[in-house]
Design a protein around this motif. Structure first.
Motif, PDB file in Angstrom:
ATOM      1  N   ARG B  95       0.821  -1.204   0.000  1.00 27.17           N
ATOM      2  CA  ARG B  95       0.000   0.000   0.000  1.00 27.17           C
ATOM      3  C   ARG B  95       0.857   1.256   0.000  1.00 27.17           C
ATOM      4  O   ARG B  95       0.641   2.178  -0.796  1.00 27.17           O
ATOM      5  CB  ARG B  95      -0.867  -0.028   1.253  1.00 27.17           C
ATOM      6  CG  ARG B  95      -2.210   0.615   1.171  1.00 27.17           C
ATOM      7  CD  ARG B  95      -2.973   0.326   2.461  1.00 27.17           C
ATOM      8  NE  ARG B  95      -2.998   1.475   3.330  1.00 27.17           N
ATOM      9  CZ  ARG B  95      -3.949   2.413   3.273  1.00 27.17           C
ATOM     10  NH1 ARG B  95      -4.898   2.297   2.386  1.00 27.17           N
ATOM     11  NH2 ARG B  95      -3.932   3.434   4.078  1.00 27.17           N
ATOM     12  N   TYR B  96       1.850   1.293   0.870  1.00 27.73           N
ATOM     13  CA  TYR B  96       2.689   2.480   0.944  1.00 27.73           C
ATOM     14  C   TYR B  96       3.564   2.615  -0.276  1.00 27.73           C
ATOM     15  O   TYR B  96       3.813   3.732  -0.776  1.00 27.73           O
ATOM     16  CB  TYR B  96       3.525   2.464   2.225  1.00 27.73           C
ATOM     17  CG  TYR B  96       2.675   2.822   3.404  1.00 27.73           C
ATOM     18  CD1 TYR B  96       2.416   4.144   3.706  1.00 27.73           C
ATOM     19  CD2 TYR B  96       2.090   1.832   4.178  1.00 27.73           C
ATOM     20  CE1 TYR B  96       1.603   4.474   4.761  1.00 27.73           C
ATOM     21  CE2 TYR B  96       1.267   2.159   5.229  1.00 27.73           C
ATOM     22  CZ  TYR B  96       1.032   3.480   5.521  1.00 27.73           C
ATOM     23  OH  TYR B  96       0.213   3.802   6.548  1.00 27.73           O
ATOM     24  N   ALA B  97       4.051   1.487  -0.794  1.00 27.39           N
ATOM     25  CA  ALA B  97       4.797   1.543  -2.046  1.00 27.39           C
ATOM     26  C   ALA B  97       3.921   2.122  -3.144  1.00 27.39           C
ATOM     27  O   ALA B  97       4.368   2.951  -3.947  1.00 27.39           O
ATOM     28  CB  ALA B  97       5.282   0.145  -2.423  1.00 27.39           C
ATOM     29  N   PHE B  99       1.483   4.232  -2.764  1.00 29.03           N
ATOM     30  CA  PHE B  99       1.375   5.675  -2.539  1.00 29.03           C
ATOM     31  C   PHE B  99       2.513   6.396  -3.246  1.00 29.03           C
ATOM     32  O   PHE B  99       2.301   7.391  -3.955  1.00 29.03           O
ATOM     33  CB  PHE B  99       1.449   6.001  -1.042  1.00 29.03           C
ATOM     34  CG  PHE B  99       0.234   5.563  -0.287  1.00 29.03           C
ATOM     35  CD1 PHE B  99      -0.950   5.275  -0.932  1.00 29.03           C
ATOM     36  CD2 PHE B  99       0.282   5.445   1.094  1.00 29.03           C
ATOM     37  CE1 PHE B  99      -2.071   4.877  -0.230  1.00 29.03           C
ATOM     38  CE2 PHE B  99      -0.831   5.045   1.812  1.00 29.03           C
ATOM     39  CZ  PHE B  99      -1.994   4.760   1.150  1.00 29.03           C
ATOM     40  N   ILE B 100       3.724   5.896  -3.036  1.00 28.93           N
ATOM     41  CA  ILE B 100       4.900   6.546  -3.610  1.00 28.93           C
ATOM     42  C   ILE B 100       4.849   6.500  -5.136  1.00 28.93           C
ATOM     43  O   ILE B 100       5.064   7.505  -5.817  1.00 28.93           O
ATOM     44  CB  ILE B 100       6.185   5.863  -3.097  1.00 28.93           C
ATOM     45  CG1 ILE B 100       6.275   6.017  -1.576  1.00 28.93           C
ATOM     46  CG2 ILE B 100       7.410   6.427  -3.773  1.00 28.93           C
ATOM     47  CD1 ILE B 100       7.408   5.237  -0.958  1.00 28.93           C
ATOM     48  N   LEU B 101       4.525   5.324  -5.673  1.00 29.05           N
ATOM     49  CA  LEU B 101       4.497   5.179  -7.128  1.00 29.05           C
ATOM     50  C   LEU B 101       3.404   6.044  -7.739  1.00 29.05           C
ATOM     51  O   LEU B 101       3.604   6.685  -8.765  1.00 29.05           O
ATOM     52  CB  LEU B 101       4.300   3.707  -7.495  1.00 29.05           C
ATOM     53  CG  LEU B 101       5.443   2.780  -7.072  1.00 29.05           C
ATOM     54  CD1 LEU B 101       5.089   1.326  -7.360  1.00 29.05           C
ATOM     55  CD2 LEU B 101       6.739   3.164  -7.772  1.00 29.05           C
ATOM     56  N   ARG B 102       2.259   6.062  -7.088  1.00 28.56           N
ATOM     57  CA  ARG B 102       1.162   6.879  -7.593  1.00 28.56           C
ATOM     58  C   ARG B 102       1.533   8.348  -7.563  1.00 28.56           C
ATOM     59  O   ARG B 102       1.238   9.092  -8.499  1.00 28.56           O
ATOM     60  CB  ARG B 102      -0.099   6.642  -6.760  1.00 28.56           C
ATOM     61  CG  ARG B 102      -1.243   7.598  -7.009  1.00 28.56           C
ATOM     62  CD  ARG B 102      -1.823   7.412  -8.401  1.00 28.56           C
ATOM     63  NE  ARG B 102      -2.978   8.264  -8.652  1.00 28.56           N
ATOM     64  CZ  ARG B 102      -2.904   9.544  -8.992  1.00 28.56           C
ATOM     65  NH1 ARG B 102      -1.724  10.113  -9.100  1.00 28.56           N
ATOM     66  NH2 ARG B 102      -3.992  10.238  -9.219  1.00 28.56           N
ATOM     67  N   TYR B 103       2.181   8.764  -6.494  1.00 27.19           N
ATOM     68  CA  TYR B 103       2.580  10.166  -6.379  1.00 27.19           C
ATOM     69  C   TYR B 103       3.517  10.559  -7.522  1.00 27.19           C
ATOM     70  O   TYR B 103       3.469  11.674  -8.026  1.00 27.19           O
ATOM     71  CB  TYR B 103       3.264  10.414  -5.036  1.00 27.19           C
ATOM     72  CG  TYR B 103       3.810  11.802  -4.887  1.00 27.19           C
ATOM     73  CD1 TYR B 103       2.974  12.873  -4.604  1.00 27.19           C
ATOM     74  CD2 TYR B 103       5.173  12.048  -5.054  1.00 27.19           C
ATOM     75  CE1 TYR B 103       3.474  14.155  -4.478  1.00 27.19           C
ATOM     76  CE2 TYR B 103       5.683  13.332  -4.933  1.00 27.19           C
ATOM     77  CZ  TYR B 103       4.833  14.377  -4.643  1.00 27.19           C
ATOM     78  OH  TYR B 103       5.329  15.647  -4.528  1.00 27.19           O
ATOM     79  N   VAL B 256      -4.673   4.140  -6.357  1.00 29.49           N
ATOM     80  CA  VAL B 256      -4.577   3.853  -4.930  1.00 29.49           C
ATOM     81  C   VAL B 256      -5.947   3.991  -4.300  1.00 29.49           C
ATOM     82  O   VAL B 256      -6.653   4.958  -4.524  1.00 29.49           O
ATOM     83  CB  VAL B 256      -3.566   4.796  -4.259  1.00 29.49           C
ATOM     84  CG1 VAL B 256      -3.880   4.940  -2.786  1.00 29.49           C
ATOM     85  CG2 VAL B 256      -2.175   4.270  -4.458  1.00 29.49           C
TER      86      VAL B 256
END
Lengths: 258, 258
Positions: B95-97, B99-103, B256
Motif C-alpha cells: 500500500r505504501y509503495a 502511494f509513492i508510485l502513484r505520487y 490507490v
DNA sequence: GGGGATTTGTCCGTATGTATT
DNA sequence: TAATACATACGGACAAATCCC
C-alpha cells in the motif's frame, strides 16, 4: 465536506465499517498523493478543519496521528504551528518492509543478497542500452564530483551508496529504483545503529578497491558489454555484502527502531 | 509501565519530541513484531490499558488508530470486543509503495517490467541449485494440485499468481519474496478495481499458453538449465505483461484505494 | 530578554451506538 | 427481549510549547 457522523449504514452485518478518523485521513492523504497538496503546504488550523469537516477535535487528532505515522504530515505547536504536508517517503515503505522481515527473523545477509540479485541485472541493462556511452558519462561524472565533494572519510560510504542508487536509477525502472532505495534505507538504518554501539572501521583498503570497481563498471558500460558488466557488478556486490556482514558480526538480524 | 506525561526533556531544541500516542503505539508494535503478542491475541480493554500505561482514553485511542492503520490490530465493539492482534502483512507495505508510485505517476507497465526483472533471475537461480530436481517436483506438484482444485475459470489467475510466487519463494531469498508478494498485491488491487469497472476477459487461449509455459519452466528447472530457464521465464513474463497492459488499456497509472 | 498571544498536547466527563448474552 | 459490556464520538478545560513584539 461532511462525514457520516454515526455511520450511515447502521448495522452492517460483517462489513467492516471505517471509522471517521480513517475517512478523514484518507481524504487528506489522497490530496497529498494526487499532488493537490504540495510539500511544505500548511493545513488549516484544527478549529478550522473541525468546522470544515464537521468533526470533533479528538476525531481530527486521531486522523492526524495516522497521517503523522505515515510521515505525510508533521505537526508543530506554537503560534505558527499546525500541520505541514510532506511527500510520501521511501523510508516509511522501508520501515514497514523491515517490520515484516524482522517478524520473520530474516537475516541481514538475506537483505544484502537481495540487493545483489536486484542490482546486478540493472548494471547489465545499463550496458545493453543504446545510449550506454551517455550513461557511462553520467556515472563517471558522479564519481569525479563526489570525489572532490567528500572531505571526511565518514561521508564516503554515503557517496558510494549514491553511486549504487544511480546505477539502478539509470536502468530506467522506477519500481526497481524504489525497491533499491528501500534496501539502501534499511542498510543505513542498520549500520547507523550498529556504529553507535561499536567502533566504525574506515577500512581504507576496502574503500580503494571499491573505487576501482566503480570505475571498472563505468568502462564496461561504456563498452556496452552487458554480460561482463552484470558479472562484474555481481562480484562487487557479493564482496561488499560479505564485508558488511563480517564487520557487523553479531548484528545478524534486522533491527527495527520504531 | 509509565510514559512521560509531559515530555521529560522539557524544551528539546530542534529534536523532535515523540507524542505519547506514538510511544504507546511503538510499545505495542514491538511486542507484536517480536512475537510476544501472537495473531488473534486480545489486548486488554481500554480501561485496563489506560491504567496499565498511565494514559487517558484519547491518547490510547490515537495509538489504536495508528496501529489499526498499519493493520497490526483490529478493534471491534460489543461485549467480547476490543483490540485483536494481527501479524504484519505485505499488503500494508504494498500500500505504501503504491502511494509513492502513484505520487510519482508511475505507469503500471513499469511495475510489470519490475516483476520481469525480478522474477526472471529467480527462475535461473532455481535451475542452478543443486537440488533443482526436488524443486522441480515441488513446482510440478503445485501445478497438478491447483489444476484439480480450480473449479471456476475466475479463480485460475489466482492459481497462476501462486505459481509465480512459488518460483520466487523457492529461489530462497526472503527479501526478494517479500518484494514479489508486494508486486502481486499491487496487481491484484489494480486488476480487481479494473474488473469491477469493465468486463473480465477469460481469454481461454492465453490461459492454455500460460499453462504450457509453466510446465516448460518445470522441465528446464529439472534439467538444471539456468540460462534457458531464465530466458524462458523472461519471455513468459514479458508476454504476460503485454497482455495485462493491453487488456487493462485505459488504466495505465497505478490507482490507490486508501 | 521577557510577556503575551496562538496553537497544539493531554485530560476528564458524558452520551450514543453496537454486539453479545 | 432486555441487560450488559465495550468502543465511538462529542464538548469543554487546562497545560505546554512556540513565536512575535
Amino acid at each position: 465536506m461532511v462525514f457520516p457522523a454515526h455511520n450511515v449504514l447502521g448495522t452492517t452485518g460483517t462489513v467492516r465499517v471505517p471509522k471517521t478518523a480513517e475517512l478523514v485521513a484518507s481524504h487528506i492523504r489522497q490530496q497529498i498523493i494526487r499532488g493537490q497538496l504540495k510539500e511544505g503546504d500548511a493545513l488549516p488550523a484544527e478549529t478550522v478543519l473541525m468546522a470544515q469537516l464537521g468533526i470533533s477535535r479528538p476525531t481530527l487528532r486521531e486522523a492526524f496521528r495516522i497521517l503523522e505515522s505515515e510521515a505525510l504530515i508533521s505537526v508543530r505547536r506554537g503560534v505558527h504551528g499546525g500541520a505541514r504536508v510532506h511527500v510520501p517517503s521511501e523510508e516509511v515503505a522501508a520501515r514497514y518492509a523491515a517490520f515484516i522481515l524482522r517478524y520473520r527473523g530474516v537475516a541481514m545477509a538475506d537483505v544484502y543478497a537481495a540487493r545483489t540479485i536486484l542490482e546486478a541485472p540493472a548494471a547489465g541493462m545499463l550496458a545493453s542500452r543504446s545510449n550506454s556511452v551517455t550513461l557511462a558519462k553520467r556515472l563517471e561524472r558522479y564519481l569525479t564530483e563526489s570525489e572532490t565533494a567528500t572531505e571526511t572519510a565518514s561521508e564516503r560510504p554515503w557517496a558510494a551508496a549514491g553511486f549504487h542508487q544511480l546505477v539502478v536509477e539509470l536502468a530506467g525502472n522506477q519500481t526497481l529504483t524504489l525497491f533499491s532505495t528501500m534496501l539502501e534505507s534499511l542498510f543505513e538504518a542498520h549500520n547507523s545503529k550498529y556504529i553507535r554501539e561499536h567502533d566504525p572501521q574506515p577500512t581504507e583498503q576496502h574503500a580503494r578497491r571499491g573505487e576501482r570497481a566503480h570505475y571498472k563498471l563505468v568502462e564496461l558500460v561504456r563498452a556496452g558489454d552487458a554480460v561482463e558488466a552484470e558479472a562484474h557488478w555481481r562480484r562487487h556486490l557479493s564482496e561488499l555484502s560479505r564485508e558488511m556482514i563480517r564487520s557487523t558480526e553479531g548484528a545478524t538480524v534486522i533491527d527495527v527502531l520504531g
